[in-house]
Design a protein around this motif. Structure first.
Motif, mmCIF file in Angstrom:
data_model
loop_
_atom_site.group_PDB
_atom_site.id
_atom_site.type_symbol
_atom_site.label_atom_id
_atom_site.label_comp_id
_atom_site.label_asym_id
_atom_site.label_seq_id
_atom_site.Cartn_x
_atom_site.Cartn_y
_atom_site.Cartn_z
ATOM 1 N N ILE A 1 7.576 3.425 -5.098
ATOM 2 C CA ILE A 1 6.810 2.532 -6.075
ATOM 3 C C ILE A 1 7.802 1.994 -7.058
ATOM 4 N N ASP A 2 8.426 2.831 -7.732
ATOM 5 C CA ASP A 2 9.561 2.542 -8.998
ATOM 6 C C ASP A 2 10.662 1.587 -8.292
ATOM 7 N N ASP A 3 11.061 1.758 -7.247
ATOM 8 C CA ASP A 3 12.113 1.185 -7.002
ATOM 9 C C ASP A 3 11.558 -0.462 -6.271
ATOM 10 N N ALA A 4 10.521 -0.446 -5.984
ATOM 11 C CA ALA A 4 9.957 -1.607 -5.498
ATOM 12 C C ALA A 4 9.567 -2.577 -6.697
ATOM 13 N N ASN A 5 9.083 -1.973 -7.729
ATOM 14 C CA ASN A 5 8.758 -2.772 -8.929
ATOM 15 C C ASN A 5 9.862 -3.054 -9.683
ATOM 16 N N ALA A 6 10.947 -2.215 -9.514
ATOM 17 C CA ALA A 6 12.261 -2.827 -10.161
ATOM 18 C C ALA A 6 12.928 -4.004 -9.721
ATOM 19 N N ARG A 7 12.400 -4.346 -8.413
ATOM 20 C CA ARG A 7 12.996 -5.684 -7.688
ATOM 21 C C ARG A 7 12.078 -6.918 -8.240
ATOM 22 N N HIS A 8 11.264 -6.571 -8.850
ATOM 23 C CA HIS A 8 10.232 -7.421 -9.497
ATOM 24 C C HIS A 8 9.475 -8.354 -8.520
ATOM 25 N N PRO A 9 8.609 -7.721 -7.556
ATOM 26 C CA PRO A 9 8.131 -8.439 -6.538
ATOM 27 C C PRO A 9 7.192 -9.434 -6.755
ATOM 28 N N THR A 10 7.128 -10.299 -5.760
ATOM 29 C CA THR A 10 6.075 -11.414 -5.979
ATOM 30 C C THR A 10 5.122 -11.616 -4.781
ATOM 31 N N LEU A 11 3.997 -12.147 -4.895
ATOM 32 C CA LEU A 11 2.987 -12.237 -3.801
ATOM 33 C C LEU A 11 2.600 -13.649 -4.090
ATOM 34 N N ASP A 12 2.766 -14.571 -2.961
ATOM 35 C CA ASP A 12 2.450 -16.104 -3.031
ATOM 36 C C ASP A 12 2.979 -16.522 -4.180
ATOM 37 N N GLY A 13 4.286 -16.223 -4.644
ATOM 38 C CA GLY A 13 4.864 -16.637 -5.575
ATOM 39 C C GLY A 13 4.635 -16.251 -6.986
ATOM 40 N N LYS A 14 3.656 -15.313 -7.117
ATOM 41 C CA LYS A 14 3.188 -14.791 -8.300
ATOM 42 C C LYS A 14 3.549 -13.238 -8.567
ATOM 43 N N PRO A 15 3.916 -12.916 -9.750
ATOM 44 C CA PRO A 15 4.609 -11.708 -9.886
ATOM 45 C C PRO A 15 3.264 -10.548 -9.521
ATOM 46 N N VAL A 16 3.877 -9.525 -9.058
ATOM 47 C CA VAL A 16 2.934 -8.376 -8.733
ATOM 48 C C VAL A 16 3.582 -6.965 -9.020
ATOM 49 N N THR A 17 2.601 -6.165 -9.242
ATOM 50 C CA THR A 17 3.190 -4.771 -9.240
ATOM 51 C C THR A 17 2.607 -3.882 -8.236
ATOM 52 N N PHE A 18 3.320 -2.788 -7.673
ATOM 53 C CA PHE A 18 2.626 -1.980 -6.869
ATOM 54 C C PHE A 18 2.343 -0.920 -7.693
ATOM 55 N N ALA A 19 1.114 0.009 -7.262
ATOM 56 C CA ALA A 19 0.841 1.013 -8.104
ATOM 57 C C ALA A 19 0.357 2.193 -7.040
ATOM 58 N N LEU A 20 0.495 3.405 -7.350
ATOM 59 C CA LEU A 20 0.101 4.813 -6.732
ATOM 60 C C LEU A 20 -1.234 5.277 -6.971
ATOM 61 N N VAL A 21 -2.173 5.501 -6.184
ATOM 62 C CA VAL A 21 -3.376 5.985 -6.178
ATOM 63 C C VAL A 21 -3.438 7.401 -5.624
ATOM 64 N N SER A 22 -3.414 8.443 -6.218
ATOM 65 C CA SER A 22 -3.064 9.845 -5.792
ATOM 66 C C SER A 22 -4.257 10.619 -5.830
ATOM 67 N N VAL A 23 -4.689 11.102 -4.553
ATOM 68 C CA VAL A 23 -5.977 11.988 -4.575
ATOM 69 C C VAL A 23 -5.388 13.279 -3.944
ATOM 70 N N ASP A 24 -6.534 14.276 -4.229
ATOM 71 C CA ASP A 24 -6.052 15.783 -3.880
ATOM 72 C C ASP A 24 -7.038 15.848 -2.555
ATOM 73 N N ASP A 25 -6.521 16.217 -1.446
ATOM 74 C CA ASP A 25 -7.554 16.873 -0.181
ATOM 75 C C ASP A 25 -7.262 18.277 -0.058
ATOM 76 N N ALA A 26 -6.629 18.990 -0.963
ATOM 77 C CA ALA A 26 -6.536 20.456 -0.995
ATOM 78 C C ALA A 26 -6.355 20.968 0.202
ATOM 79 N N SER A 27 -5.782 20.408 1.080
ATOM 80 C CA SER A 27 -5.687 20.867 2.602
ATOM 81 C C SER A 27 -6.976 21.147 3.267
ATOM 82 N N ASP A 28 -7.783 20.660 3.115
ATOM 83 C CA ASP A 28 -9.228 20.897 3.566
ATOM 84 C C ASP A 28 -9.643 19.630 4.204
ATOM 85 N N PRO A 29 -10.106 19.764 5.566
ATOM 86 C CA PRO A 29 -10.421 18.747 6.309
ATOM 87 C C PRO A 29 -11.647 17.970 5.886
ATOM 88 N N ARG A 30 -12.691 18.519 5.379
ATOM 89 C CA ARG A 30 -13.654 17.804 4.739
ATOM 90 C C ARG A 30 -13.534 17.096 3.740
#
Length: 388
Positions: free
Chosen positions: A59-88
């Motif tokens: 994510i950091d490397d992508a944002n360092a390139r100043h990415p764009t989407l349809d010609g407009k600036p965009v930022t990628f962000a990480l959404v982290s969730v904990d599955d606790a190694s449990d299937p349910r």
């Protein structure tokens, strides 16, 4: 197929997604969310954090390139969730990621979580790239949204089975299976590999992933004069097996399903020497981008890579590349782009077969010598690997 809404959200300056000094209206910057799911609590939390760190570097490397989407600036962000190694729990957090409109998911770590979670992502049309789930069943479900970025158990089983018979010269080969999707999958394929190579399994014992005392099963295996013992399960469990083997004076070579982490050697102590493990992928210093990644990881997080961070980096970077290539966040277009991808990653060439498996996976056989993992043999990733 149901599709999620466009995963482009206003950037919130106080949020976790790369805060900026100007307001969203002033900057015009929008955010594209990438999900990551893994164990952030419990005995495998160190692995989950390692995966999260790897994805965060992408994510950091992508944002360092100043990415764009349809010609407009965009930022990628990480959404982290904990599955606790449990299937349910994995199913619950997968739905949370869908509800937050991520464009793709890095995860899950273990196959037992990836399989049920993949149904949630498939229903939403969201591509999921598993950085370390090696159970073949994950990509045998027929979901076009399911991908893996390392080799699967059918291949590794053929390799380890042949190694036990032909290289280790095992005459009385035993197996311990922890009944998880990961451990059982490896054990089953190992048995097939042994039999295909003309070897014999003299005993197959079962535990579970909460077992801490392996005395009973090891005593049974000792009575069968086992000279090679395969353990299908997590490295924390395998470390306890290694220690107990030495305590019980069982002179068998311990062959593991993987998990060549620093933690394994620490937990196993003196009992670690001589332990052999097959790890999907190349060693960090043999990966095309390994040296640079190692330097960046240490500089950012102030400790070494634990195990699978480079694969999480490549999974996140591949999802980002799909967004940039298609200039879209439409799930169907992103899934198609991932199927068609062929790019050089940190870990090697990233390209997938029709099932979503990595096209040419590498494998490495390691051995603990003087308390350190050393390379015994490398296979795949441009070299021929016999599949079963």
């Amino acid at each position: 197929m149901m599709h999620v809404r466009h995963a482009i959200l206003p950037l919130i300056a106080t949020g976790t997604a790369c805060a900026q000094s100007s307001s969203p209206a002033e900057s015009g910057t929008r955010t594209v969310l990438i999900g990551i799911a893994g164990p952030l609590t419990g005995p495998s939390a160190r692995i989950g954090k390692d995966l999260e760190n790897g994805a965060r570097l992408a994510i950091d490397d992508a944002n360092a390139r100043h990415p764009t989407l349809d010609g407009k600036p965009v930022t990628f962000a990480l959404v982290s969730v904990d599955d606790a190694s449990d299937p349910r729990t994995a199913v619950t957090v997968a739905q949370q990621l869908v509800d937050q409109h991520v464009v793709g998911v890095v995860g899950h770590w273990n196959t037992g979580c990836s399989i049920p979670a993949s149904r949630v992502y498939h229903s939403a049309g969201i591509p999921e790239i598993a950085p370390a789930s090696t159970g073949h069943q994950y990509t045998l479900q027929g979901y076009d949204t399911a991908f893996r970025i390392m080799g699967h158990d059918d291949l590794s089983g053929a390799i380890t089975g042949a190694y036990a018979v032909k290289t280790l010269q095992g005459k009385h080969i035993g197996v311990i299976d922890d009944r998880t999707a990961f451990g059982s999958g490896h054990a089953t394929q190992f048995v097939k590999g042994v039999e295909a190579s003309g070897g014999t399994i003299v005993d197959h014992e079962y535990v579970d992933d909460k077992t801490v005392d392996f005395s009973g099963v090891l005593t049974s295996l000792k009575a069968k004069h086992v000279d090679v013992l395969f353990f299908g399960g997590l490295d924390t469990e395998e470390a306890q097996v290694a220690r107990r083997l030495k305590q019980l004076n069982i002179r068998a070579t311990l062959l593991g399903a993987g998990g060549t982490s620093h933690t394994f050697v620490q937990l196993a102590g003196a009992g670690a020497d001589g332990v052999i493990a097959l790890e999907p992928g190349r060693p960090l210093d043999r990966m095309p981008g390994g040296k640079k990644f190692d330097e960046a990881y240490r500089a950012r997080f102030h400790h070494p890579v634990e195990l699978h961070a480079p694969f999480a980096y490549d999974a996140a970077a591949t999802l980002i590349a799909a967004v940039e290539q298609t200039q879209s966040t439409d799930p169907a277009r992103l899934t198609a782009a991932v199927h068609a991808v062929s790019r050089q990653g940190i870990t090697g060439t990233i390209a997938f077969d029709a099932q979503g498996n990595l096209s040419d996976p590498a494998f490495t056989i390691f051995k603990v010598v003087n308390g350190e993992w050393s390379i015994e043999k490398m296979l795949g990733g441009g070299q021929r690997v016999a599949a079963k």
